[in-house]
Design an enzyme around this catalytic site. Structure first.
Site, PDB file in Angstrom:
ATOM      1  CD  GLU A 124      52.531  51.192  77.494  1.00 55.49           C
ATOM      2  OE1 GLU A 124      51.371  51.688  77.058  1.00 55.49           O
ATOM      3  OE2 GLU A 124      53.646  51.703  76.905  1.00 55.49           O
ATOM      4  CD  GLU A 168      46.557  57.838  76.080  1.00 54.14           C
ATOM      5  OE1 GLU A 168      46.891  56.518  75.390  1.00 54.14           O
ATOM      6  OE2 GLU A 168      47.412  58.406  76.496  1.00 54.14           O
ATOM      7  N   GLY A 200      48.630  59.302  82.701  1.00 53.98           N
ATOM      8  CA  GLY A 200      47.503  60.268  82.098  1.00 53.98           C
ATOM      9  C   GLY A 200      46.549  59.269  81.541  1.00 53.98           C
ATOM     10  CG  HIS A 216      48.745  55.509  71.429  1.00 55.70           C
ATOM     11  ND1 HIS A 216      50.085  55.111  70.546  1.00 55.70           N
ATOM     12  CD2 HIS A 216      48.941  56.106  72.465  1.00 55.70           C
ATOM     13  CE1 HIS A 216      50.997  55.837  71.833  1.00 55.70           C
ATOM     14  NE2 HIS A 216      50.328  56.288  72.667  1.00 55.70           N
ATOM     15  CD  GLU A 236      48.915  53.163  74.331  1.00 55.23           C
ATOM     16  OE1 GLU A 236      48.761  53.990  75.389  1.00 55.23           O
ATOM     17  OE2 GLU A 236      49.798  52.788  74.079  1.00 55.23           O
TER      18      GLU A 236
END
Ligand SMILES: [Zn+2]
Length: 876
Positions: free
Chosen positions: A124, A301, A264, A304, A267
């Site tokens: 991503e 996460e 951080g 998600h 997902e």
């Protein structure tokens, strides 16, 4: 490299080709990776047959390409630095593409890269195109199968998305593992991990009696620091089942921790990849704040999986569809497992310190932006934190059940689809039979609205009239704003400190003591009846909308609210407003060469907080904390940040002097030597104890010195030890303790990050030269984002008096490192460049120095589009 061409939301068109299935084979070696990708492609309905197939691809070495088994030659396709185009494609076909990568040389940490010898991916937003040629856009969703082949000794663990369906041995000590993900997904959710890792495993049983395996993979030696993360995953699963009826959908949920990571956590379907910072913790290495951060990021996460993965974004302009919603969900989770009041106040404070500044500056954008040069720059406070506030407003307007009904309809309509923010809003409106058309402006208009309220009490009529006017300042590209639709929660408090029952004119009876007023017009008036005495209004309870409230409270009213408001947020807000107003006055006085001491009423209000035995210690700690310098800077103009710091310091010293006894008494009462536990009560007590210590450290007394030194030596946990070390560093440099700390923790990267940050944010003279020396420290590496953030970014963003030193050396230091980092990792460089965003807020001399550095960065040859976009917008 980049054409610097803006991508626009309104230019969206559906993909010309779709991919049904992807079969990937990765052959990994020490020096390179070979990727064989087999794509089942078909032309989209209604697309003409002469439309070329354009695949994304960057920094790839193409080895071969076959269409339906026939090798293509360079006559059949065209490659440039971002695409591969096949002019003539059949209606459907199988493309087989082989590429070669050099993951060890990939310092951008996007695509496939190596960290401590192990392989990881980050796709991503647009990292998959650095792995193979593909339709790398979120609305192309395919079923993925992944086979990984690698040396068995060096890479015993081979992971990817979905379920592990097979494995075996090969020649030359190699082995293979095959993974099948049964759910369609966009390429940004692809993940691969290969390396020498150990695993902590646990389980969770769902309400439908499925047993889910939870596996946390870390480097050997870290297994004893995974228990908190495992428990967080179990709690998050149970919470999502209970609150939203959402169960996990694969047999195994995996988390892998990596120390080189831009963000951080990520997902990826079934295989979340985390920054070690949000996995590894035990009491002697992690603070209470770290434990809380792990709960919230693990939950985020995991959540998600439904809000982001099962229902994903149509295009990257819709990023807040998944991020704002998932931040809202993780904030609610943290509120339910901890203190709702503390969670809300902390979130609002962070929003104001970061997002409000973004909204008021050159990078202001709506939560659904209209254009970008580089999507990586749009993982912003606005998309995440303001996005979450927008989702929270649905819940406030529609109520808990109404919001749940909207969520249920959203999943019912869109499971397995890539959708837009408008689809989410429509589900909320339709499930509740309500009109949310005007609410769309939260998605299209940037800027923080200002809500000005005026009140009038009519004794004869026993009425209380509240007039509310909303406005929103111009932001780049948006001169005029239309009124927002927002919930305005209020209460009225009588002289004894009791909430009054609230009855609006026209209502038969009073309904509750907190009312949510719906604001839709520029100006609205609300009249409350049967109000027996002039009340003190408690406005914007629980921070019901992301706005700036403008109401002329007197000091007496603020003191009254600090002591009496039943709404924890409003109570904290009264303390915050009182301190903010005082500091602004003190800063203005300092500009005239005068000293303005805090009035007795202010000190008395703090004294009352310290001596109250009814209040939650965590809330008292938050109320005692003065507004931070960066937030103050936003409230002023032509700022001298050094003077601002001196004013804040002087107020802190006055409080310490005048409330020495009370601070010491609270400190001693809470410093009870109980063995460490991470639980709500202890966390609250430690937070109050350590803020008392922080004030006491302002006093030049040997008794205080030994008290701090004792806490440093005796602490059985990192929270207390670090608080003591911070006090020592800001007091006298704490050289001996800093050396002792480094000797003890040199092999723990995350603890050393704290050590770097303490020194980078020290207010003592010489902070910059100390930071420059630390760049040479063996534990520092400019290639590691955590190190850059803990030393360089901490100095630039969290040490205003030194970053803004009048000689401009702080600015030059920042610019040098932005330029150096840009060649290594553009995402991290662009983040650091945001330290120049508010250059127009400082005084003329500093403004000129900052502008020169911005121009120097912009003039750098070969600058990435990431940094170019930030710097260009900053210059305006
Ligand atoms: Zn997220």
């Amino acid at each position: 490299m980049s054409s610097r061409q803006a991508i626009r939301r309104l230019d969206y068109t559906p993909p010309s080709y779709l991919i049904d299935r992807v079969d990937l084979t990765f052959e990994l070696s020490d020096t390179h990776a070979k990727v064989i990708s087999r794509l089942i492609i078909k032309r989209n309905i209604g697309v003409s047959s002469d439309t070329p197939l354009v695949l994304h691809g960057e920094e790839l070495t193409l080895e071969s390409i076959k269409l339906d088994g026939t090798p293509l030659t360079s006559a059949h396709y065209v490659i440039d630095d971002s695409t591969l185009t096949i002019a003539s494609m059949p209606d459907d076909g199988i493309l087989e593409i082989t590429t070669r990568l050099l993951p060890a040389e990939n310092t951008s940490l996007m695509g496939l890269y190596q960290s401590n010898g192990n392989f990881f991916t980050q796709c991503e937003a647009e990292g998959f195109r650095k792995i193979t040629y593909y339709l790398d856009r979120p609305d192309v969703m395919a079923k993925f199968t992944t086979t990984i082949i690698a040396d068995k000794t060096k890479f015993p663990v081979l992971l990817s998305n979905g379920n592990r369906v097979g494995s075996g041995q090969l020649d030359k000590n190699r082995h293979w593992v095959k993974w099948v993900d049964p759910f369609k997904k966009p390429a940004y959710l692809f993940a691969l991990v290969a390396g020498k890792l150990v695993v902590l495993a646990g389980t969770h049983t769902t309400p439908s009696k499925r047993c889910i395996n939870i596996e946390i993979y870390v480097e050997p030696g870290n297994l004893d620091k995974c228990h908190h993360a495992l428990a967080a995953a179990q709690k998050a699963m149970a919470w999502d089942e209970e609150r939203f009826g959402l169960e996990y959908d694969l047999d195994t949920y995996m988390i892998v921790a990596v120390s080189d990571f831009n963000m951080g956590a990520m997902e990826n379907k079934g295989l979340n990849i985390f920054n070690t910072k949000f996995v590894l913790a035990k009491p002697d290495t992690a603070t209470d704040v770290d434990f809380d951060g792990i709960d919230s990021v693990v939950a985020h996460e995991y959540f998600h999986n439904w809000t982001g993965n099962r229902v994903t974004c149509r295009d990257w302009f819709q990023l807040s569809l998944k991020e704002g919603l998932t931040v809202y969900r993780d904030q609610e989770f943290s509120s339910d497992i901890g203190s709702r009041a503390v969670q809300r106040i902390s979130n609002v404070r962070a929003l104001r310190e970061t997002q409000f500044a973004e909204d008021a500056g050159p990078q202001a954008h709506p939560i659904r932006p209209d254009e970008y040069l580089e999507i990586n720059n749009f993982y912003t406070w606005t998309i995440y934190e303001k996005g979450s506030e927008v989702v929270r407003m649905y819940a406030t307007l529609l109520g808990t059940d109404g919001f749940r009904a909207g969520m249920d309809l959203y999943f019912k309509r869109h499971d397995g689809q890539a959708v837009t923010c408008d689809d989410f809003r429509a589900a909320m409106a339709d499930a509740n039979g309500t009109n949310l058309d005007q609410f769309e402006r939260w998605y299209s208009q940037a800027g923080t609205p200002v809500l000005s309220a005026k009140a009038e009490y009519n004794e004869a009529a026993q009425t209380y009239t509240l007039s509310v006017t909303q406005s929103c300042a111009a932001t780049p590209g948006q001169a005029e704003k239309l009124p927002f639709h927002l919930p305005f929660a209020i209460g009225l408090i009588d002289r004894r400190g009791q909430d009054l029952p609230l009855q609006l004119a026209g209502e038969i009876a009073a309904k509750g003591s907190t009312r949510v007023l719906e604001i839709t017009n520029t100006t609205q008036t609300f009249t409350f009846i049967n109000v027996p005495c002039p009340p003190v209004p408690s406005l914007l309870r629980d921070f019901s909308a992301p706005v700036v409230l403008d109401f002329a409270y007197s000091d007496d009213e603020l003191v009254f609210l600090m002591a009496n408001d039943s709404d924890a947020f409003a109570r904290w807000e009264a303390a915050n407003t009182f301190a903010l107003q005082l500091l602004k006055n003190q800063y203005a006085a300092a500009g005239r060469g005068e000293t303005l001491a805090a009035p007795a009423a202010f000190i008395a209000a703090y004294q009352k907080l310290l001596t109250s035995d009814k209040l939650d210690p965590a809330l008292v700690a938050l109320m005692l904390e003065l507004p931070r310098e960066n937030y103050l800077l936003e409230q002023l103009s032509d700022v001298d940040p050094v003077r601002l710091y001196e004013v804040c310091r002087a107020l802190k010293q006055q409080i310490a002097r005048e409330l020495r006894q009370e601070l010491l008494a609270v400190y001693q009462r809470l410093n009870d030597g109980a063995p460490y536990a991470y639980d709500g009560e202890q966390v609250a007590r430690r937070s109050l104890k350590n803020i008392c210590l922080d004030y006491l450290a302002e006093l030049d007394e040997s008794m205080i010195s030994s008290l701090i030194a004792k806490q440093y030596q005796r602490a059985d946990n990192m929270t207390d030890r670090l608080a003591a070390l911070k006090a020592l560093v800001n007091r006298d440099g704490g050289e001996a303790q800093l050396a002792d700390f480094a000797a003890q923790w040199q092999s723990d990267a995350l603890v050393m990050d704290k050590w770097f940050t303490l020194q980078a944010t020290s207010r003592r003279p010489g902070a910059l030269s100390r930071v420059q020396q630390l760049l040479e420290h063996p534990a520092f590496s400019i290639k590691n984002p955590n190190k850059v953030r803990s030393l360089i970014t901490a100095f630039c963003l969290a040490n205003p008096p030194h970053f803004h030193a009048a000689d401009g050396y702080g600015y030059a230091f920042a610019a040098d490192h932005i330029i150096a980092l840009d060649a290594i990792n553009p995402q991290i460089a662009a983040r650091l460049a945001s330290s120049f965003n508010r250059w127009t807020k400082v005084d003329a001399g500093r403004r000129e120095l900052m502008k020169q550095e911005l121009e120097r960065i912009r003039g750098t040859e070969g600058l990435s589009s990431d940094t170019f976009e930030i710097v260009t917008k900053a210059l305006g």
